[in-house]
Design an enzyme around this catalytic site. Structure first.
Site, PDB file in Angstrom:
ATOM      1  N   MET A 260       0.851  -1.195   0.000  1.00  0.00           N
ATOM      2  CA  MET A 260       0.000   0.000   0.000  1.00  0.00           C
ATOM      3  C   MET A 260       0.889   1.249   0.000  1.00  0.00           C
ATOM      4  O   MET A 260       0.446   2.332   0.358  1.00  0.00           O
ATOM      5  CB  MET A 260      -0.930  -0.003   1.212  1.00  0.00           C
ATOM      6  CG  MET A 260      -1.884  -1.198   1.179  1.00  0.00           C
ATOM      7  SD  MET A 260      -3.449  -0.916   2.003  1.00  0.00           S
ATOM      8  CE  MET A 260      -2.907  -0.551   3.646  1.00  0.00           C
TER       9      MET A 260
ATOM     10  N   HIS B 265       9.608  -3.537   3.399  1.00  0.00           N
ATOM     11  CA  HIS B 265       9.216  -3.758   1.994  1.00  0.00           C
ATOM     12  C   HIS B 265      10.451  -4.059   1.136  1.00  0.00           C
ATOM     13  O   HIS B 265      10.390  -4.887   0.221  1.00  0.00           O
ATOM     14  CB  HIS B 265       8.518  -2.518   1.423  1.00  0.00           C
ATOM     15  CG  HIS B 265       7.212  -2.194   2.091  1.00  0.00           C
ATOM     16  ND1 HIS B 265       7.059  -1.121   2.941  1.00  0.00           N
ATOM     17  CD2 HIS B 265       6.007  -2.804   2.026  1.00  0.00           C
ATOM     18  CE1 HIS B 265       5.815  -1.081   3.365  1.00  0.00           C
ATOM     19  NE2 HIS B 265       5.143  -2.087   2.832  1.00  0.00           N
TER      20      HIS B 265
ATOM     21  N   SER C 243       4.456   0.921   8.198  1.00  0.00           N
ATOM     22  CA  SER C 243       4.178   2.244   7.623  1.00  0.00           C
ATOM     23  C   SER C 243       3.490   3.129   8.655  1.00  0.00           C
ATOM     24  O   SER C 243       3.587   4.352   8.612  1.00  0.00           O
ATOM     25  CB  SER C 243       3.271   2.108   6.401  1.00  0.00           C
ATOM     26  OG  SER C 243       3.875   1.242   5.469  1.00  0.00           O
TER      27      SER C 243
HETATM   28  O1  PAF Z   1      -0.155  -5.827   3.414  1.00  0.00           O
HETATM   29  C1  PAF Z   1      -0.563  -4.880   2.710  1.00  0.00           C
HETATM   30  O2  PAF Z   1       0.107  -3.880   2.511  1.00  0.00           O
HETATM   31  C2  PAF Z   1      -1.960  -4.982   2.105  1.00  0.00           C
HETATM   32  O3  PAF Z   1      -2.843  -5.633   2.958  1.00  0.00           O
HETATM   33  C3  PAF Z   1      -1.974  -5.638   0.710  1.00  0.00           C
HETATM   34  C4  PAF Z   1      -1.504  -7.079   0.765  1.00  0.00           C
HETATM   35  C5  PAF Z   1      -1.071  -4.846  -0.223  1.00  0.00           C
HETATM   36  C6  PAF Z   1      -3.390  -5.626   0.147  1.00  0.00           C
HETATM   37  O4  PAF Z   1      -3.881  -4.340   0.012  1.00  0.00           O
END
Ligand code: PAF
Length: 286
Positions: free
Chosen positions: A29, A36, A184
């Site tokens: 997101m 990430h 985040s």
């Molecule tokens: O983990 C996340 O950031 C969200 O739940 C995902 C998997 C991108 C789905 O919107």
């Protein structure tokens, strides 16, 4: 690195490149952090092409949650992806019809506990969007962080039950030097909140330590964790130990893999964390 803003554009770009190449997909997101980046590194090690999606999915936010204020620093995210060697960013404006989706998926069983109890409908929104993203990207691998352990367990179950031919890879939680799990939402924490938040990982470590010393009674483990959380003035939304795969509740640790889970509101951030518990039975004394 290329950026696609629509489904059609993403499909077109991948169609020309796919060939015999393998694709690893990291759904996010946005508001990327080192957690990430560790998913992207794993993706790069696994496949020829790496696709990262950046989409704040409205379907997984409750009415009183932070959908409007969820940080969206796209330029910074794109730069981090570029530096990490991502091939494509998929950054759609929307993935749903204007009138809202009329057909969605339901996560059922695995979503009726932990975050699913506190956030009704959240995991239905997650499985729906992840399924849409899978249909657009059609990756060979999809990489998810273990911080959202329940999400990972549900997605593993989704690909199993719906027979989706994608290998799901879980990647270890990345922590700050002091133990705080990267998220985040950590940017919502004030200095004081940040200190208070350390109690989450400390409480989980206390449970791990006791389990490794031979304690298998879950109430005893939880009491030790609760003491640390209470001292830090943290009220939990849940503090629980469950089977790592089925997420079924447990009363005692056994040879089956177990995980401890915590969620708590700290300042204006809802934080979650989890750790594996390895029970080491004590040797009988002669
Ligand atoms: O983990 C996340 O950031 C969200 O739940 C995902 C998997 C991108 C789905 O919107």
């Amino acid at each position: 690195m290329r950026v696609a803003h629509t489904t059609a554009e993403m499909r077109r770009q991948l169609k020309t490149l796919r060939g015999n190449n393998t694709i690893a997909f990291v759904p996010t997101m946005g508001c990327l952090h080192d957690g990430h980046i560790s998913l992207i590194k794993e993706a790069k090690a696994l496949a020829d092409i790496v696709v990262v999606s950046i989409y704040v999915n409205p379907l997984q936010f409750g009415p009183n949650e932070d959908l409007e204020t969820y940080p969206r620093p796209f330029e910074r995210d794109a730069q981090m992806c570029e530096e990490a060697g991502v091939d494509f960013i998929f950054h759609p404006t929307s993935l749903y019809p204007k009138s809202g989706p009329k057909v969605t998926l339901k996560a059922t069983k695995l979503s009726d506990c932990l975050c699913g109890s506190d956030r009704p409908g959240h995991f239905d929104g997650v499985v729906t969007v992840v399924n849409i993203l899978f249909n657009i990207i059609r990756p060979d691998f999809a990489i998810f962080g273990e911080k959202d352990w329940q999400q990972l367990a549900i997605i593993r179950r989704m690909v199993n039950d719906l027979q989706i031919p994608i290998e799901i890879i879980g990647v270890n939680i990345v922590r700050e030097a002091d133990g705080l799990a990267m998220s985040s939402r950590n940017r919502y924490l004030s200095e004081t909140d940040r200190q208070q938040a350390l109690a989450l990982s400390q409480a989980l470590i206390a449970m791990q330590t006791l389990a490794a010393q031979g304690e298998n009674n879950i109430e005893t483990l939880k009491a030790a964790a609760q003491e640390i959380l209470t001292a830090a003035n943290i009220t939990t939304q849940y503090l629980d130990v469950r089977n790592a795969t089925s997420l079924k509740s447990k009363r005692k640790l056994n040879h089956l893999s177990s995980r401890a889970f915590i969620a708590a509101q700290v300042g204006s951030a809802r934080l979650i964390d989890n750790m594996p518990l390895t029970y080491t039975p004590l040797e009988p004394t002669s």
